[in-house]
Write a protein that holds these residues in place. Sequence first.
Motif, PDB file in Angstrom:
ATOM      1  N   MET A  61     -29.507 -36.380  45.528  1.00  0.00           N
ATOM      2  CA  MET A  61     -28.904 -37.706  45.389  1.00  0.00           C
ATOM      3  C   MET A  61     -27.384 -37.571  45.327  1.00  0.00           C
ATOM      4  O   MET A  61     -26.858 -36.634  44.740  1.00  0.00           O
ATOM      5  N   ILE A  62     -26.679 -38.529  45.941  1.00  0.00           N
ATOM      6  CA  ILE A  62     -25.221 -38.503  45.969  1.00  0.00           C
ATOM      7  C   ILE A  62     -24.668 -39.665  45.158  1.00  0.00           C
ATOM      8  O   ILE A  62     -25.142 -40.803  45.276  1.00  0.00           O
ATOM      9  N   GLY A  63     -23.695 -39.369  44.297  1.00  0.00           N
ATOM     10  CA  GLY A  63     -23.081 -40.407  43.478  1.00  0.00           C
ATOM     11  C   GLY A  63     -21.641 -40.060  43.168  1.00  0.00           C
ATOM     12  O   GLY A  63     -21.072 -39.112  43.705  1.00  0.00           O
ATOM     13  N   ALA A  76     -22.453 -29.355  35.032  1.00  0.00           N
ATOM     14  CA  ALA A  76     -22.020 -28.750  36.286  1.00  0.00           C
ATOM     15  C   ALA A  76     -22.587 -27.346  36.387  1.00  0.00           C
ATOM     16  O   ALA A  76     -22.599 -26.593  35.403  1.00  0.00           O
ATOM     17  N   LYS A  77     -23.052 -26.977  37.535  1.00  0.00           N
ATOM     18  CA  LYS A  77     -23.603 -25.643  37.741  1.00  0.00           C
ATOM     19  C   LYS A  77     -22.500 -24.592  37.596  1.00  0.00           C
ATOM     20  O   LYS A  77     -21.320 -24.834  37.852  1.00  0.00           O
ATOM     21  N   GLY A  83     -13.995 -39.388  39.554  1.00  0.00           N
ATOM     22  CA  GLY A  83     -13.691 -39.858  40.907  1.00  0.00           C
ATOM     23  C   GLY A  83     -14.321 -39.022  41.994  1.00  0.00           C
ATOM     24  O   GLY A  83     -14.397 -39.451  43.151  1.00  0.00           O
ATOM     25  N   ASP A  84     -14.786 -37.817  41.650  1.00  0.00           N
ATOM     26  CA  ASP A  84     -15.429 -36.966  42.647  1.00  0.00           C
ATOM     27  C   ASP A  84     -16.736 -37.591  43.124  1.00  0.00           C
ATOM     28  O   ASP A  84     -17.534 -38.121  42.323  1.00  0.00           O
ATOM     29  N   ASP A  85     -16.977 -37.495  44.426  1.00  0.00           N
ATOM     30  CA  ASP A  85     -18.298 -37.784  44.983  1.00  0.00           C
ATOM     31  C   ASP A  85     -19.085 -36.475  44.944  1.00  0.00           C
ATOM     32  O   ASP A  85     -18.594 -35.438  45.414  1.00  0.00           O
ATOM     33  N   VAL A  86     -20.272 -36.517  44.359  1.00  0.00           N
ATOM     34  CA  VAL A  86     -21.029 -35.291  44.122  1.00  0.00           C
ATOM     35  C   VAL A  86     -22.490 -35.466  44.509  1.00  0.00           C
ATOM     36  O   VAL A  86     -23.013 -36.576  44.592  1.00  0.00           O
ATOM     37  N   ARG A  87     -23.117 -34.310  44.727  1.00  0.00           N
ATOM     38  CA  ARG A  87     -24.559 -34.276  44.937  1.00  0.00           C
ATOM     39  C   ARG A  87     -25.191 -33.733  43.649  1.00  0.00           C
ATOM     40  O   ARG A  87     -24.705 -32.755  43.078  1.00  0.00           O
ATOM     41  N   VAL A 113     -24.958 -31.336  38.469  1.00  0.00           N
ATOM     42  CA  VAL A 113     -24.067 -31.454  39.624  1.00  0.00           C
ATOM     43  C   VAL A 113     -24.174 -30.160  40.412  1.00  0.00           C
ATOM     44  O   VAL A 113     -23.901 -29.080  39.891  1.00  0.00           O
ATOM     45  N   VAL A 114     -24.586 -30.260  41.674  1.00  0.00           N
ATOM     46  CA  VAL A 114     -24.788 -29.051  42.474  1.00  0.00           C
ATOM     47  C   VAL A 114     -23.787 -28.920  43.624  1.00  0.00           C
ATOM     48  O   VAL A 114     -23.653 -27.849  44.208  1.00  0.00           O
ATOM     49  N   GLU A 115     -23.071 -30.001  43.934  1.00  0.00           N
ATOM     50  CA  GLU A 115     -22.089 -29.924  45.020  1.00  0.00           C
ATOM     51  C   GLU A 115     -21.023 -30.990  44.819  1.00  0.00           C
ATOM     52  O   GLU A 115     -21.327 -32.127  44.462  1.00  0.00           O
TER      53      GLU A 115
END
Length: 292
Positions: free
Chosen positions: A1-3, A27-28, A41-45, A58-60
Amino acid sequence: MIGKIVKGIAGFYYVYIENCGVYACRAKGIFRNVNLKPLVGDDVRIDVLSEEDKEGNVVEILPRKNELIRPAVANIDQALVIFAIVKPNPNFNLLDRFLIKMEQQKLPSIICFNKQDIASKEEKEALRSAYESCGYQTLFVSALEREGMEALRGTLAGKTTAVAGPSGVGKSTIINCLHPEAKMETGSISRKIERGRHTTRHSEIIALGEDTYIMDTPGFTSLSITEIPKEELGIYYPEFRQYEPSCRFSGCAHISEPGCGVKAAVENGSISRVRYENYKILYQELKEKKRY
């Protein structure tokens, strides 16, 4: 999922996923290995660990558009600088400091003047003339009367906007006017971290609609400009640029030099005298700093 990371506190990153809500994530370790820290503000997977408890990892971190240092945030499109027209009267020196900080960060700025319901037409026009002539979009609203809110929403649509401004000008009221339609489950963040909803100690993003976010952050309250060499101050006054080629001397400071194109523009009304007088005050401040 992306958020999108909307808040980060004590090692937890709160990730808003449209139509799903907010997930508390760690965070990993891979990010530490490459010296990369997730930012608000980061877009993350993320990988969801518990849908019921809204927890994940958070993986990416997806590629950033930009990254600011103060405040430490990512993917900001523009700044909304909020001041009151009256009660309190605008502190123009402070307003120009805000605008200089935004110019330093290479952020386009929109100036929003609140309390238009108790201001005169002449007061509004003086402000419009001073700042629109500099190239800044200038909006007038009344948070109390809900005037001008649709125009403000239009300037925010589809962008992530950092909100800045001094206390007492109605910044929180404006945010609250915009916030009722928010789809982000901010209450779930408050319950998880047991803090106030709008704490000023941490940057926080509020979702207003699809791809539309505002960031309420304490980071723009530091308005020292002492790191700017006095010779470079004029760079952050965009209205000077078209008149500087008319200056007689290369490297003109626009203070006491004869044949100055900027001073001539002030005299004929092309540059705001209020802005120019503040420029001189700030220039002297930087000059005195070097002396000591």
